[in-house]
Design an enzyme around this catalytic site. Structure first.
Site, PDB file in Angstrom:
ATOM      1  CG  ASP A   9      -2.314   0.648   0.847  1.00 49.82           C
ATOM      2  OD1 ASP A   9      -2.311   1.833   0.448  1.00 49.82           O
ATOM      3  OD2 ASP A   9      -3.356  -0.023   0.958  1.00 49.82           O
ATOM      4  N   GLY A  30      -7.130   0.538  -5.986  1.00 44.18           N
ATOM      5  CA  GLY A  30      -7.868   1.274  -7.007  1.00 44.18           C
ATOM      6  C   GLY A  30      -8.416   2.551  -6.417  1.00 44.18           C
ATOM      7  CE1 TYR A  36     -13.206   2.396  -9.634  1.00 42.99           C
ATOM      8  CE2 TYR A  36     -15.433   1.830 -10.348  1.00 42.99           C
ATOM      9  CZ  TYR A  36     -14.335   1.592  -9.530  1.00 42.99           C
ATOM     10  OH  TYR A  36     -14.370   0.552  -8.623  1.00 42.99           O
TER      11      TYR A  36
HETATM   12  P1  NAD Z   1     -10.487   1.610  -0.635  1.00 40.69           P
HETATM   13  O1  NAD Z   1     -10.336   2.999  -1.127  1.00 40.69           O
HETATM   14  O2  NAD Z   1     -11.152   1.395   0.688  1.00 40.69           O
HETATM   15  O3  NAD Z   1      -9.028   0.916  -0.557  1.00 40.69           O
HETATM   16  C1  NAD Z   1      -8.117   0.999  -1.613  1.00 40.69           C
HETATM   17  C2  NAD Z   1      -6.715   0.783  -1.082  1.00 40.69           C
HETATM   18  O4  NAD Z   1      -5.810   0.938  -2.187  1.00 40.69           O
HETATM   19  C3  NAD Z   1      -6.317   1.825  -0.032  1.00 40.69           C
HETATM   20  O5  NAD Z   1      -5.699   1.205   1.064  1.00 40.69           O
HETATM   21  C4  NAD Z   1      -5.367   2.732  -0.786  1.00 40.69           C
HETATM   22  O6  NAD Z   1      -4.374   3.361   0.046  1.00 40.69           O
HETATM   23  C5  NAD Z   1      -4.744   1.769  -1.791  1.00 40.69           C
HETATM   24  N1  NAD Z   1      -4.165   2.484  -2.941  1.00 40.69           N
HETATM   25  C6  NAD Z   1      -4.755   3.470  -3.673  1.00 40.69           C
HETATM   26  N2  NAD Z   1      -3.896   3.933  -4.594  1.00 40.69           N
HETATM   27  C7  NAD Z   1      -2.734   3.227  -4.448  1.00 40.69           C
HETATM   28  C8  NAD Z   1      -1.485   3.269  -5.107  1.00 40.69           C
HETATM   29  N3  NAD Z   1      -1.232   4.129  -6.105  1.00 40.69           N
HETATM   30  N4  NAD Z   1      -0.528   2.416  -4.699  1.00 40.69           N
HETATM   31  C9  NAD Z   1      -0.759   1.540  -3.688  1.00 40.69           C
HETATM   32  N5  NAD Z   1      -1.927   1.465  -3.028  1.00 40.69           N
HETATM   33  C10 NAD Z   1      -2.907   2.306  -3.395  1.00 40.69           C
HETATM   34  O7  NAD Z   1     -11.198   0.816  -1.803  1.00 40.69           O
HETATM   35  P2  NAD Z   1     -12.148  -0.502  -1.751  1.00 40.69           P
HETATM   36  O8  NAD Z   1     -13.562  -0.059  -1.681  1.00 40.69           O
HETATM   37  O9  NAD Z   1     -11.646  -1.468  -0.743  1.00 40.69           O
HETATM   38  O10 NAD Z   1     -11.889  -1.069  -3.223  1.00 40.69           O
HETATM   39  C11 NAD Z   1     -10.855  -2.000  -3.525  1.00 40.69           C
HETATM   40  C12 NAD Z   1     -10.933  -2.353  -5.013  1.00 40.69           C
HETATM   41  O11 NAD Z   1     -12.232  -2.872  -5.315  1.00 40.69           O
HETATM   42  C13 NAD Z   1     -10.714  -1.166  -5.938  1.00 40.69           C
HETATM   43  O12 NAD Z   1      -9.996  -1.578  -7.091  1.00 40.69           O
HETATM   44  C14 NAD Z   1     -12.122  -0.755  -6.315  1.00 40.69           C
HETATM   45  O13 NAD Z   1     -12.164  -0.081  -7.540  1.00 40.69           O
HETATM   46  C15 NAD Z   1     -12.792  -2.121  -6.383  1.00 40.69           C
HETATM   47  N6  NAD Z   1     -14.269  -2.058  -6.216  1.00 40.69           N
HETATM   48  C16 NAD Z   1     -14.849  -1.658  -5.032  1.00 40.69           C
HETATM   49  C17 NAD Z   1     -16.247  -1.652  -4.898  1.00 40.69           C
HETATM   50  C18 NAD Z   1     -16.942  -1.248  -3.615  1.00 40.69           C
HETATM   51  O14 NAD Z   1     -18.179  -1.348  -3.521  1.00 40.69           O
HETATM   52  N7  NAD Z   1     -16.217  -0.815  -2.592  1.00 40.69           N
HETATM   53  C19 NAD Z   1     -17.041  -2.035  -5.984  1.00 40.69           C
HETATM   54  C20 NAD Z   1     -16.433  -2.408  -7.175  1.00 40.69           C
HETATM   55  C21 NAD Z   1     -15.042  -2.438  -7.265  1.00 40.69           C
END
Ligand code: NAD
Length: 450
Positions: free
Chosen positions: A238, A290, A356
């Site tokens: 991270d 992401g 996105y």
């Molecule tokens: P979140 O924002 O809670 O966590 C994302 C993590 O990624 C964070 O810890 C952040 O610090 C890390 N991160 C971001 N940019 C980074 C970088 N450049 N280098 C290293 N680490 C980095 O997100 P989430 O809701 O847990 O989502 C996780 C994944 O699931 C993402 O790819 C998101 O697009 C996908 N997603 C989430 C949902 C949802 O309902 N939450 C739905 C569809 C897809």
């Protein structure tokens, strides 16, 4: 994680009565995986006259499941596996389809219906292909008709793969199990006889080293914990700003952490070096990190657009290139598995998310285009597309928008981060070795998209 108070309420006696009287959605608590639990909470019924039915029945017996080939009037079923592998024309669908219909009222809660069929695109005969496509239509519709947390999904055998292939057996088990609680109306295609079954189904990742990006919180944290539960040693990655949170997660699961921005040009090389020096190997990569920078396209600026593309897809393309380079052979070896996070927004599109959705549709494209490259090395790459998941992000949505969004699926509730993690753990395991280049939605059959 946001809490779903409505689901809690309608599972109380009074709440249940009120919801029924008003015709409101009645979501139930889904049966989820805990190590040591039985595969099914009751009987399984196996239907169909092709070769797959006997193979499925034998496999279920081997797993200690109580199997029936015909339904008794008083039987209650935890699962029905309907094998359509022998259908040649649309008229061939009716016997088995109607038999499934007859037992719909005999299903317990969180029940499973699984259809088994051959890949339509392998059939050149119009009648045969239409019959196989017909199985897809009936499975998706049945998923909409399931009640009390039940799901319906399809297992598709492609390229002449037999039901006895490890990948088919692995997919059958995943779809039957509580690990697939929030997967409904979906298809797992098994296209080769690659893969291997684990010695212990509770530890399918035993001995593996798994890299999880974005592991400090949210879905990434759940993935890290689930892969550890399933036997893997986890390398959590991270950004430095999330270093403390990352360390807390990783220490609690005896993994190692790497503070790194995945958009750095040497990100792939640094992950490889960490795995080489700390663990001596790397078996699985989960591209989870992401970001969203939502704006209507009319108001979109270059910084928002470019950062989403850079983090969500360009970084993954660059890292994969590093992982598949010859210089990485000593640490990556054979059978590398990559699982990448897409989103239902990348399938159906979403207002305010052009950037996105472009990045997440890009992930799906990357997985399908990289499949052959991975296959040459005995590996796989697949995408997982979550729908509405109860996270901090969705917890911040305005109440009404959130309430509507989380009910817009066949299970009338949001998924949990662990539901996404279970699908990833499965696709990262050798039991999924026959599935390559696909996208699996974990969305409770959300109405967004296909
Ligand atoms: P979140 O924002 O809670 O966590 C994302 C993590 O990624 C964070 O810890 C952040 O610090 C890390 N991160 C971001 N940019 C980074 C970088 N450049 N280098 C290293 N680490 C980095 O997100 P989430 O809701 O847990 O989502 C996780 C994944 O699931 C993402 O790819 C998101 O697009 C996908 N997603 C989430 C949902 C949802 O309902 N939450 C739905 C569809 C897809």
């Amino acid at each position: 994680m946001s809490t779903d108070t409505y689901t809690a309420l309608v599972n109380q006696p009074l709440g249940k009565k009120i919801a029924a009287a008003l015709g409101l959605p009645q979501p139930v608590e889904l049966r989820r995986h805990t190590p040591g639990q039985p595969l099914l909470d009751g009987l399984a019924l196996v239907l169909g006259s092709g070769p797959a039915a006997q193979q499925v029945a034998d496999q279920l017996l081997d797993w200690g499941v109580d199997v029936r080939r015909h339904a008794g009037a008083k039987d209650r079923f935890a699962a029905v596996v309907a094998c359509f592998d022998a259908v040649q024309t649309p008229a061939d669908l009716s016997d088995t389809a109607l038999e499934v219909g007859q037992v719909m009222r005999q299903l317990g809660s969180s029940a499973r219906v699984i259809t088994v069929s051959a890949d339509p695109s392998d059939a050149t005969d119009p009648a045969a292909r239409s019959a196989r496509k017909g199985v897809e239509g009936l499975t998706r519709s049945l998923a909409h008709e399931m009640r009390r947390g039940g799901t319906a999904n399809g297992l598709v055998l492609a390229g002449g793969t037999e039901m006895s292939a490890p990948g088919a057996v692995g997919a059958l088990r995943f779809l039957l199990s509580a690990r697939s609680a929030f997967v409904s109306g979906q298809f797992l295609t098994v296209g080769t006889s690659e893969g291997a079954l684990p010695q212990d189904w509770d530890r399918p990742l035993a001995g593996k080293v798994a890299v999880v990006t974005g592991a400090a919180r949210g879905i990434g944290e759940a993935i890290a914990r689930t892969l550890h539960r399933d036997g893997a040693t986890v390398v959590g990655v991270d950004v430095p700003a999330a270093g403390e949170q990352l360390a807390a997660v990783v220490n609690s699961i005896h993994g190692t952490s790497l503070q790194l921005d995945i958009t750095a040009p040497d990100a792939g090389a640094r992950i490889l070096e960490h795995c080489r020096t700390r663990h001596g190997r790397m078996d699985l990569v989960v591209h989870n990190a992401g970001i969203t920078r939502d704006k209507m396209l009319a108001n979109m600026d270059a910084a928002r657009w470019d950062s989403v593309i850079a983090v969500n897809i360009e970084s993954q393309l660059a890292m994969n290139q590093a992982f598949l380079a010859d210089q990485a052979r000593d640490v990556v070896g054979d059978h590398l598995r990559i699982v990448s996070l897409a989103s239902t927004s990348g399938i159906a599109g979403n207002r305010g998310q052009t950037n996105y959705a472009a990045s997440k549709a890009g992930v799906i494209g990357m997985a399908s285009a990289s499949a052959e490259l991975l296959a040459e090395r005995g590996g796989t790459i697949n995408a997982v597309a979550p729908g509405f998941i109860e996270t901090e992000m969705t917890g911040k949505m305005p109440f009404l928008t959130r309430e509507v969004a989380r009910r817009m699926n066949s299970l009338s509730q949001g998924g949990r981060p662990v539901d996404v993690a279970e699908a990833i753990s499965f696709l990262g395991s050798d039991a999924a070795g026959g599935t390559n280049g696909t996208v699996l939605r974990v969305c409770g059959q959300g109405i967004m998209g296909a």
